[in-house]
Design a protein around this motif. Structure first.
Motif, PDB file in Angstrom:
ATOM      1  N   VAL A  16       0.842  -1.190   0.000  1.00 34.85           N
ATOM      2  CA  VAL A  16       0.000   0.000   0.000  1.00 34.85           C
ATOM      3  C   VAL A  16       0.880   1.244   0.000  1.00 34.85           C
ATOM      4  CG1 VAL A  16      -0.190  -0.102   2.537  1.00 34.85           C
ATOM      5  CG2 VAL A  16      -1.858   1.217   1.223  1.00 34.85           C
ATOM      6  N   ASP A  17       0.507   2.241  -0.784  1.00 30.59           N
ATOM      7  CA  ASP A  17       1.178   3.541  -0.790  1.00 30.59           C
ATOM      8  C   ASP A  17       0.420   4.473   0.140  1.00 30.59           C
ATOM      9  OD1 ASP A  17       3.154   2.819  -2.641  1.00 30.59           O
ATOM     10  OD2 ASP A  17       1.795   3.209  -4.323  1.00 30.59           O
ATOM     11  N   LEU A  18       1.096   4.941   1.174  1.00 31.28           N
ATOM     12  CA  LEU A  18       0.454   5.736   2.213  1.00 31.28           C
ATOM     13  C   LEU A  18       0.960   7.175   2.197  1.00 31.28           C
ATOM     14  CD1 LEU A  18       0.618   3.247   5.232  1.00 31.28           C
ATOM     15  CD2 LEU A  18      -1.312   3.685   3.715  1.00 31.28           C
ATOM     16  N   PRO A  19       0.074   8.139   2.437  1.00 33.08           N
ATOM     17  CA  PRO A  19       0.530   9.512   2.672  1.00 33.08           C
ATOM     18  C   PRO A  19       1.129   9.631   4.075  1.00 33.08           C
ATOM     19  CG  PRO A  19      -1.829   9.379   2.986  1.00 33.08           C
ATOM     20  CD  PRO A  19      -1.387   8.008   2.542  1.00 33.08           C
ATOM     21  N   VAL A  20       1.699  10.764   4.381  1.00 33.92           N
ATOM     22  CA  VAL A  20       2.233  10.964   5.729  1.00 33.92           C
ATOM     23  C   VAL A  20       1.080  10.983   6.718  1.00 33.92           C
ATOM     24  CG1 VAL A  20       4.278  12.187   4.927  1.00 33.92           C
ATOM     25  CG2 VAL A  20       2.205  13.482   5.468  1.00 33.92           C
ATOM     26  N   ASN A  21       1.365  10.565   7.944  1.00 32.93           N
ATOM     27  CA  ASN A  21       0.393  10.553   9.047  1.00 32.93           C
ATOM     28  C   ASN A  21      -0.843   9.695   8.741  1.00 32.93           C
ATOM     29  OD1 ASN A  21       1.868  12.217  10.827  1.00 32.93           O
ATOM     30  ND2 ASN A  21       1.202  14.049   9.692  1.00 32.93           N
ATOM     31  N   THR A  90      -6.339   9.083   6.727  1.00 27.92           N
ATOM     32  CA  THR A  90      -5.611  10.184   7.360  1.00 27.92           C
ATOM     33  C   THR A  90      -6.607  10.995   8.174  1.00 27.92           C
ATOM     34  OG1 THR A  90      -5.834  11.405   5.274  1.00 27.92           O
ATOM     35  CG2 THR A  90      -3.730  10.354   5.706  1.00 27.92           C
ATOM     36  N   PRO A  91      -6.401  11.098   9.478  1.00 28.45           N
ATOM     37  CA  PRO A  91      -7.380  11.766  10.337  1.00 28.45           C
ATOM     38  C   PRO A  91      -7.695  13.200   9.917  1.00 28.45           C
ATOM     39  CG  PRO A  91      -5.809  10.531  11.659  1.00 28.45           C
ATOM     40  CD  PRO A  91      -5.304  10.494  10.253  1.00 28.45           C
ATOM     41  N   SER A  92      -6.732  13.898   9.327  1.00 28.09           N
ATOM     42  CA  SER A  92      -6.942  15.309   9.004  1.00 28.09           C
ATOM     43  C   SER A  92      -7.996  15.521   7.929  1.00 28.09           C
ATOM     44  CB  SER A  92      -5.621  15.952   8.560  1.00 28.09           C
ATOM     45  OG  SER A  92      -5.132  15.301   7.392  1.00 28.09           O
ATOM     46  N   ASP A  93      -8.200  14.546   7.050  1.00 29.28           N
ATOM     47  CA  ASP A  93      -9.166  14.744   5.969  1.00 29.28           C
ATOM     48  C   ASP A  93     -10.063  13.529   5.733  1.00 29.28           C
ATOM     49  OD1 ASP A  93      -7.401  12.986   4.818  1.00 29.28           O
ATOM     50  OD2 ASP A  93      -6.948  14.205   3.056  1.00 29.28           O
ATOM     51  N   VAL A  94     -10.219  12.675   6.743  1.00 29.84           N
ATOM     52  CA  VAL A  94     -10.986  11.450   6.536  1.00 29.84           C
ATOM     53  C   VAL A  94     -12.446  11.731   6.192  1.00 29.84           C
ATOM     54  CG1 VAL A  94     -11.545  11.133   8.993  1.00 29.84           C
ATOM     55  CG2 VAL A  94     -11.461   9.144   7.467  1.00 29.84           C
ATOM     56  N   LEU A  95     -13.019  12.836   6.685  1.00 31.86           N
ATOM     57  CA  LEU A  95     -14.403  13.144   6.355  1.00 31.86           C
ATOM     58  C   LEU A  95     -14.568  13.464   4.876  1.00 31.86           C
ATOM     59  CD1 LEU A  95     -15.384  15.325   9.439  1.00 31.86           C
ATOM     60  CD2 LEU A  95     -16.007  12.948   9.008  1.00 31.86           C
ATOM     61  N   GLU A  96     -13.502  13.946   4.226  1.00 29.53           N
ATOM     62  CA  GLU A  96     -13.547  14.245   2.794  1.00 29.53           C
ATOM     63  C   GLU A  96     -13.114  13.066   1.936  1.00 29.53           C
ATOM     64  OE1 GLU A  96     -12.124  16.503   5.005  1.00 29.53           O
ATOM     65  OE2 GLU A  96     -13.986  17.682   4.943  1.00 29.53           O
ATOM     66  N   THR A  97     -12.245  12.217   2.458  1.00 30.43           N
ATOM     67  CA  THR A  97     -11.658  11.152   1.631  1.00 30.43           C
ATOM     68  C   THR A  97     -12.090   9.753   2.038  1.00 30.43           C
ATOM     69  OG1 THR A  97      -9.693  11.084   3.050  1.00 30.43           O
ATOM     70  CG2 THR A  97      -9.624  12.555   1.137  1.00 30.43           C
ATOM     71  N   GLY A  98     -12.557   9.574   3.274  1.00 28.51           N
ATOM     72  CA  GLY A  98     -12.988   8.269   3.739  1.00 28.51           C
ATOM     73  C   GLY A  98     -11.826   7.329   4.004  1.00 28.51           C
TER      74      GLY A  98
END
Length: 571
Positions: A16-21, A90-98
């Motif tokens: 899996v390719d993950l973003p930071v945090n 990613t907790p910072s944008d999970v509501l937008e990205t799921g």
């Protein structure tokens, strides 16, 4: 590309390719009690983390925070470790990205349904909608959930968010069973149904739910509350109501808290139970503006004596034609009849809706009816969104499912509640028209010819020359005898298995003396939803399996059908 160095040969890998945090959520278990299960995390620099589980009976939930991002490989030995679910966000944008699901297994993977448009969980089992509401500017849907199979088991709350009630982003699992229930999949309880409100005392939401533990003394079911400031993770739960009200002769059933503002501005709570007289809806209130404490029992709001029901479930009460503070405003009381049966038709577990007036302490019924004559729209939960009552139900029924039945489930199309004069209408939300991808036909169906469908998702709209005119809309399905017909008795969904002609007739899904003129039918993989005369009648029927309806034919006397249109649908 797999990061192969240092990973033992023969291990299963998930790249899996993950973003930071990024936050990883995993459920794993040991294959045998003799050796712990483990999942190791590798980057280009080698192994950097590991999660373990010693339980060989049930999957254990583990969290791993990957700060640096980049390509990550999860690796484990299938001889000692079983992984049920893995996803990241990613907790910072999970509501937008799921969330992004990176692993399920054959026992809990979702069905692959091209252009299917009903809400389904990203994995596992689902039943009742919970906490349905608009929070932080978006509709949120919580639901009863078990992650590790398509069968009912110890309950969690799943969670999703949407811009329009149709297109949902899956969010992290929100509530979990108590620690003693996570040890084994013994179907003893968990975080049962409830509701959510926007916190009056700060950002976020407060949720209310029933915790059930079978055979717990003195109470199997108690009411808990928890808060969330970020709208996707719940804080620690606290006991709100530790016991049933005294002196009411109630069974152990005491569940499904629905919290709302009453006409007097106070928070009210409904709960479902059962007494010697029949199923009951209990009413509580609190003067605490946060709804976190001080709940007082006011009495039985409603008692149901028909259909020999046991407990009333998933009660819901909301204003439907005006401001909640106006004494003239009528309210809708919605409740499910657990184990109730309509002896005349054989249908079980009906959902009822009564219209009347609520003064904060009592409900005066004006009229009532079944919410859905097809019955597969259970545990319906609704709220007022910007002046419009909106609700959704579980597209299922306990009459044909249960803890031992593999049952990939869905939610119904969201519906609005409209009072038109003295009638209640429950049409699908207006956004349902946005599902129309392509018009398939405007001439053949009305002429009595067959119309082929490109896939399992379609909408059919047709109109009759007069109310009550007889017709039969036949659906070509590879496994089921399936039709919608209006005849002298009423409007009926006809349903049976092609390969089981020896079976006795099942329930009759019929709206007696319907007299309808305009019909709207939504087809999807595994379901049929009927709306007649703008939602004056609604009928929902689950179709076993996921084979699509392949075609349609409308049988009627010439001139009876004045117009008919068929669309293919997609999200």
């Amino acid at each position: 590309m797999t990061i192969s160095h240092a990973i033992p040969e023969g291990y299963r890998t998930i790249d899996v390719d993950l973003p930071v945090n990024a936050m990883l959520h995993l459920w794993l278990k040991a294959v045998t009690p003799a050796e712990p299960g483990s999942v190791s995390l590798y980057s280009v620099n080698g192994k950097f983390g590991e999660v373990q589980a010693v339980n060989a009976e049930e999957n254990s939930f583990r969290i791993y925070h990957v700060f640096g991002g980049g390509t990550v490989t999860l690796a484990y030995d299938t001889a000692v470790t079983s992984v049920s679910v893995a996803y990241w966000f990613t907790p910072s944008d999970v509501l937008e990205t799921g969330i992004t699901v990176i692993h399920t297994n054959p026992a809990n993977e979702p069905p692959d349904l091209p252009n299917g448009y009903h809400f389904r969980p990203p994995f596992g089992w689902m039943n009742d909608p919970n906490g349905f509401g608009r929070f932080g500017g978006r509709p949120h849907l919580f639901y009863q959930h078990y992650s590790h199979g398509r069968i009912w088991n110890n309950m969690h709350w799943g969670h999703a968010v949407s811009p329009d009630y149709l297109r949902w982003r899956h969010l992290p699992v929100f509530l979990f069973p108590s620690e003693e229930l996570t040890v084994r999949p013994d179907k003893r309880g968990g975080a049962f149904s409830g509701s959510a409100i926007a916190r009056p005392d700060g950002p976020g939401i407060r949720v209310f739910f029933t915790e059930k533990i079978a055979d717990r003394i003195p109470e199997q079911e108690i009411q808990l509350t928890a808060t969330s400031t970020d709208l996707f993770s719940a804080g620690a739960a606290e006991v709100l109501l530790p016991h049933r009200p005294d002196g009411e002769g109630l069974t152990f059933d005491f569940r499904d808290p629905y919290v709302f503002r009453g006409p007097d501005g106070l928070w009210k709570m409904l709960l479902g139970s059962q007494s010697a007289e029949g199923g009951v809806v209990l009413l509580y209130e609190t003067t605490d503006n946060t709804a976190a404490d001080g709940w007082t029992y006011l009495g039985k709001l409603y008692t149901e004596t028909r259909y020999q029901t046991s407990a009333l479930e998933c009660p819901c009460l909301l204003p439907v034609d005006g401001d909640a503070r106006d004494p003239a405003t009528r309210w809708a009381l919605i409740y499910g009849l657990m184990n109730g049966e309509d002896k005349e038709t054989g249908r079980r577990n009906l959902t009822m809706i009564d219209i009347g007036w609520f003064d904060g302490r009592s409900f005066a019924k004006e009229f009532g009816r079944e919410l859905d004559f097809g019955t597969d729209n259970y545990a319906f939960q609704a709220f007022v969104d910007g002046g419009t009552p909106v609700g959704i139900g579980w597209l299922g029924n306990w009459a044909d499912t249960g803890p031992t039945v593999d049952f990939p489930s869905a939610m119904s199309l969201p519906r609005t509640l409209v009072l038109d004069g003295g009638e209640l209408l429950t049409p699908p939300i207006g956004a349902a028209e946005s599902l129309r991808a392509r018009m398939i036909d405007r001439t053949r169906l009305v002429a009595g010819q067959s119309v082929q469908l490109p896939h399992g998702a379609a909408e059919v709209v047709f109109e009759l020359d007069q109310p009550g005119a007889e017709f039969r809309l036949e659906f070509d399905h590879p496994e089921m005898r399936l039709a919608l017909a209006q005849h002298a008795e009423g409007l009926e969904i006809l349903h049976g298995f092609l390969d089981r002609p020896e079976e006795p007739p099942g329930p009759r899904y019929i709206a007696k003396a319907a007299g309808v003129k305009r019909i709207r039918v939504f087809l999807d993989y595994g379901s049929l939803e009927v709306f007649a005369d703008g939602g004056r009648l609604a009928g929902t029927k689950r179709i076993a399996g996921f084979e699509p309806v392949r075609g349609l034919r409308l049988v009627a006397t010439q001139g009876t059908v004045t117009q008919a249109t068929v669309w293919s649908l997609r999200l």
